[in-house]
Design an enzyme around this catalytic site. Sequence first.
Site, short mmCIF file in Angstrom:
data_model
loop_
_atom_site.label_atom_id
_atom_site.label_comp_id
_atom_site.label_asym_id
_atom_site.label_seq_id
_atom_site.Cartn_x
_atom_site.Cartn_y
_atom_site.Cartn_z
N ASP A 108 -11.57 15.44 12.89
CA ASP A 108 -10.83 14.29 12.32
C ASP A 108 -9.64 13.85 12.92
OD1 ASP A 108 -9.57 12.87 10.40
OD2 ASP A 108 -10.02 14.36 8.78
N GLN A 145 -14.26 4.03 2.29
CA GLN A 145 -14.91 3.70 1.11
C GLN A 145 -15.43 5.10 0.67
OE1 GLN A 145 -15.21 1.29 3.56
NE2 GLN A 145 -15.17 -0.56 2.25
N ASP A 193 -6.47 -2.53 5.16
CA ASP A 193 -5.24 -3.53 4.38
C ASP A 193 -5.55 -4.98 4.92
OD1 ASP A 193 -3.91 -1.57 2.78
OD2 ASP A 193 -2.83 -1.04 4.66
N ASP A 210 0.86 -1.05 0.03
CA ASP A 210 -0.14 0.23 -0.08
C ASP A 210 0.95 1.02 0.04
OD1 ASP A 210 -1.78 1.43 2.56
OD2 ASP A 210 0.40 0.73 2.84
N1 LIG Z 1 -9.13 12.38 6.75
C1 LIG Z 1 -9.57 12.67 5.45
N2 LIG Z 1 -10.53 13.36 5.24
C2 LIG Z 1 -10.69 13.35 3.87
N3 LIG Z 1 -10.28 12.66 2.91
C3 LIG Z 1 -9.37 11.75 3.06
C4 LIG Z 1 -8.84 11.82 4.43
N4 LIG Z 1 -7.75 10.96 4.55
C5 LIG Z 1 -7.55 10.55 3.18
N5 LIG Z 1 -8.57 11.06 2.30
C6 LIG Z 1 -8.71 10.90 1.07
O1 LIG Z 1 -9.04 9.34 0.80
C7 LIG Z 1 -8.22 8.85 -0.15
C8 LIG Z 1 -8.33 7.18 0.13
O2 LIG Z 1 -7.75 7.07 1.46
P1 LIG Z 1 -7.03 5.59 1.90
O3 LIG Z 1 -6.56 5.67 3.30
O4 LIG Z 1 -8.07 4.68 1.65
O5 LIG Z 1 -5.97 5.47 0.82
P2 LIG Z 1 -4.59 6.00 0.89
O6 LIG Z 1 -4.17 6.41 2.30
O7 LIG Z 1 -4.40 7.21 -0.04
O8 LIG Z 1 -3.57 4.97 0.26
P3 LIG Z 1 -2.92 3.67 1.09
O9 LIG Z 1 -4.24 2.74 0.56
O10 LIG Z 1 -1.93 3.48 0.33
O11 LIG Z 1 -3.03 3.97 2.37
C9 LIG Z 1 -7.09 9.37 0.05
O12 LIG Z 1 -6.13 9.32 -0.91
C10 LIG Z 1 -7.29 10.85 0.28
O13 LIG Z 1 -7.87 11.36 -0.97
MG LIG Z 2 -4.10 4.74 4.15
#
Ligand SMILES: Nc1ncnc2c1ncn2[C@@H]1O[C@H](COP(=O)(O)OP(=O)(O)OP(=O)(O)O)[C@@H](O)[C@H]1O
Ligand SMILES: [Mg+2]
Length: 699
Positions: free
Chosen positions: A350, A386, A539, A313
């Site tokens: 948050d 999601q 994950d 990831d």
């Molecule tokens: N606290 C938050 N508030 C709003 N949106 C968020 C926040 N954190 C992350 N995001 C958005 O949601 C997306 C998906 O987050 P997610 O944690 O699923 O994946 P990631 O952290 O980008 O990647 P990985 O799966 O590699 O950890 C992020 O790329 C970002 O655009």
């Molecule tokens: Mg993440």
Amino acid sequence: MQSSHVRKRMSVASLTDPQIIVPAVGSAFAKLDPRTLVKNPVMFVVEIVAALSTVFLLQDVLARDGQDLGFALQIVAWLWFTILFANFAEAVAEGRGKAQASTLRQTREETIAKLIVDEKTELTVPTPASKLGLGQIVLVEAGDLIPSDGEVVEGVASVNEAAVTGESAPVVREAGGDRSAVTGGTLVVSDWLKVRITAAPGTTFLDRMIRLVEAPSARRHPTKLRLTVLLAGLTLIFLIVVATIPSFASYAGGTIPLLVLAALFVALIPTTIGALLSAIGIAGMDRLVRFNVLAMSGRAVEAAGDVDTLLLDKTGTITLGNREAAEFIPMKGASEQELADAAQIASLADETPEGRSIVVLAKEKYGIRGRDIHELGATFIPFSAQTRMSGVDIGGSWIRKGAVDAVLVHLDASGTQGNRKKTTGLTEAGHEIDAIAESISKSGGTPLAVAKDGKLLGVIHLKDIVKGGIRERFAELRRMGIRTIMITGDNPMTAAAIAAEAGVDDFLAQATPEDKLKLIRAEQAKGKLVAMCGDGTNDAPALAQSDVGVAMNTGTQAAREAGNMVDLDSNPTKLIEIVEIGKQLLMTRGALTTFSIANDVAKYFAIIPAMFIALYPQLDALNVMGLATPQSAILSAIIFNALIIIALIPLALRGISYRPLGAAAVLRRNLLIYGLGGLIVPFIGIKLIDVLVTALHLA
Ligand SMILES: Nc1ncnc2c1ncn2[C@@H]1O[C@H](COP(=O)(O)OP(=O)(O)OP(=O)(O)O)[C@@H](O)[C@H]1O
Ligand SMILES: [Mg+2]
Ligand SMILES: [K+]
């Protein structure tokens, strides 16, 4: 003092360390228990043979017919030695883990926790760690040991995790996000945390670690079916071979004592590999522990040796994971102040690192004061993998921040400005935000769109840094024939930029937890062995599905429980070492299997002619070894058979050094060295023992 046991981890189990050898002799006898030995089919068969031979011997002793029982006594003794040596090999392999477990146990002293009994007044009551229940919340302050495993629900603190990882540089633990898991027995060095207990007494990470290093053989999964079938098959074949010998003998007018047949049988079956198999597996798991990787099963180590695809990831695995807000970029018609203000309100509750950094940036750069979410009378909408969004509802008003496409879809759904999906295509605002997002993404940053009451205000630029030295390591994985795929919830452009910077072979963007799972299943359906490195709760399903699931120790509790390995250093490129150790395990096992079988073939040709000379004098031509008597031939063979186990223990523990050769080259090399060696060594060894046995008048 806390990291001392880890330094000890670096020492290699050796046959010269009395602290390992003395207890191993004791447990070699304890392991004679058939209930334990039955797990090792070849040695179990030897035990049956030894037990029956002992009974025959006792019968002869009781008959007291004046015959010389010296020879029979020696054979029976060496049969038992064969089993004891095999047990000893396993006990030595387990030895260092036992020593480690006792040091870990000292770390796990009983702590008195500050149990929070009243949320409002934060009243705490001193409670022994062993009395803490699941879900209870404790306060841990600077200088306190964290009483049990848990999830940080409030606060940020630096924690010294040397008790578990051996690394004394403190790490940050904070609520929300993927760095929220804390481990019982680690020390808070500054600030404070409120921790929700997630492990029942006796099931903490440290407890599991102790059990793991203490009794790795209990956890060892059955080795590959192929090998088990091979060993069982050979045992059966030689059982038939030996069973037919009496009829040959009686045809020639002679008889062969049962005891001689028993010795012959044991000399011919693959006892060498049967004896060392378990030690080889334990040594592999142990080598991983020295690399600060805990393998929960031997099966995982084996699978690591054959990995084809590695999924990682992005955030926290390939990058450092503390994605921080760096800039607010407003849309035309919105002010920077307005954007920062909305972004801050949407982030007040948050608890993710991203959310917290937005509040901080707004305060530092724009002087916006943090407000109390309760005062605003707001409903907070937490981030989820999601929805890829978070935000707040205040009365009829709303604010959302999140992945750009997710926010645009939300705007569409509320019938307002985004309009990406409308037949007219993108609106002007849609074009503008796409342009901003694109420039951020191309630099590897993550753009978060902010919208308020149906209007796009602008973008927050989140910065994340690719971990140092990762590129060279991925290149090495490629040389080993392993394909690396980055999977991320982030947008395709950011993903592409980070993928290029890190040097992975491929990437999957905008992936939900289900997508990650699907990708693994698809690879596995193609017959590939999949390894996955991850840290987040999202994950966890993928970690559980993969053949080798390596959870980062900095990750969440869910991730650490789902994987079958935990990397205490949280370094995804450690997979290189994990794969090497796995390959080393497979190669060592292959080499010793080859050696063992070649040995048995040689023994066959060494003993059979010597045994039958009296009955078939024409066999003398085959008696190339010129062994003194049939008795000394059989005794020498069974002594050699037992001693070779002891002689090979160091190789089984150390393993054969891994070189990135092709599979065919490795096979050729092994066949040459261990096949040829296995054929030659017994001829020399048995001859030497025969000379000695004859000189000492033992047979
Ligand atoms: N606290 C938050 N508030 C709003 N949106 C968020 C926040 N954190 C992350 N995001 C958005 O949601 C997306 C998906 O987050 P997610 O944690 O699923 O994946 P990631 O952290 O980008 O990647 P990985 O799966 O590699 O950890 C992020 O790329 C970002 O655009
Ligand atoms: Mg993440
Ligand atoms: K044998």
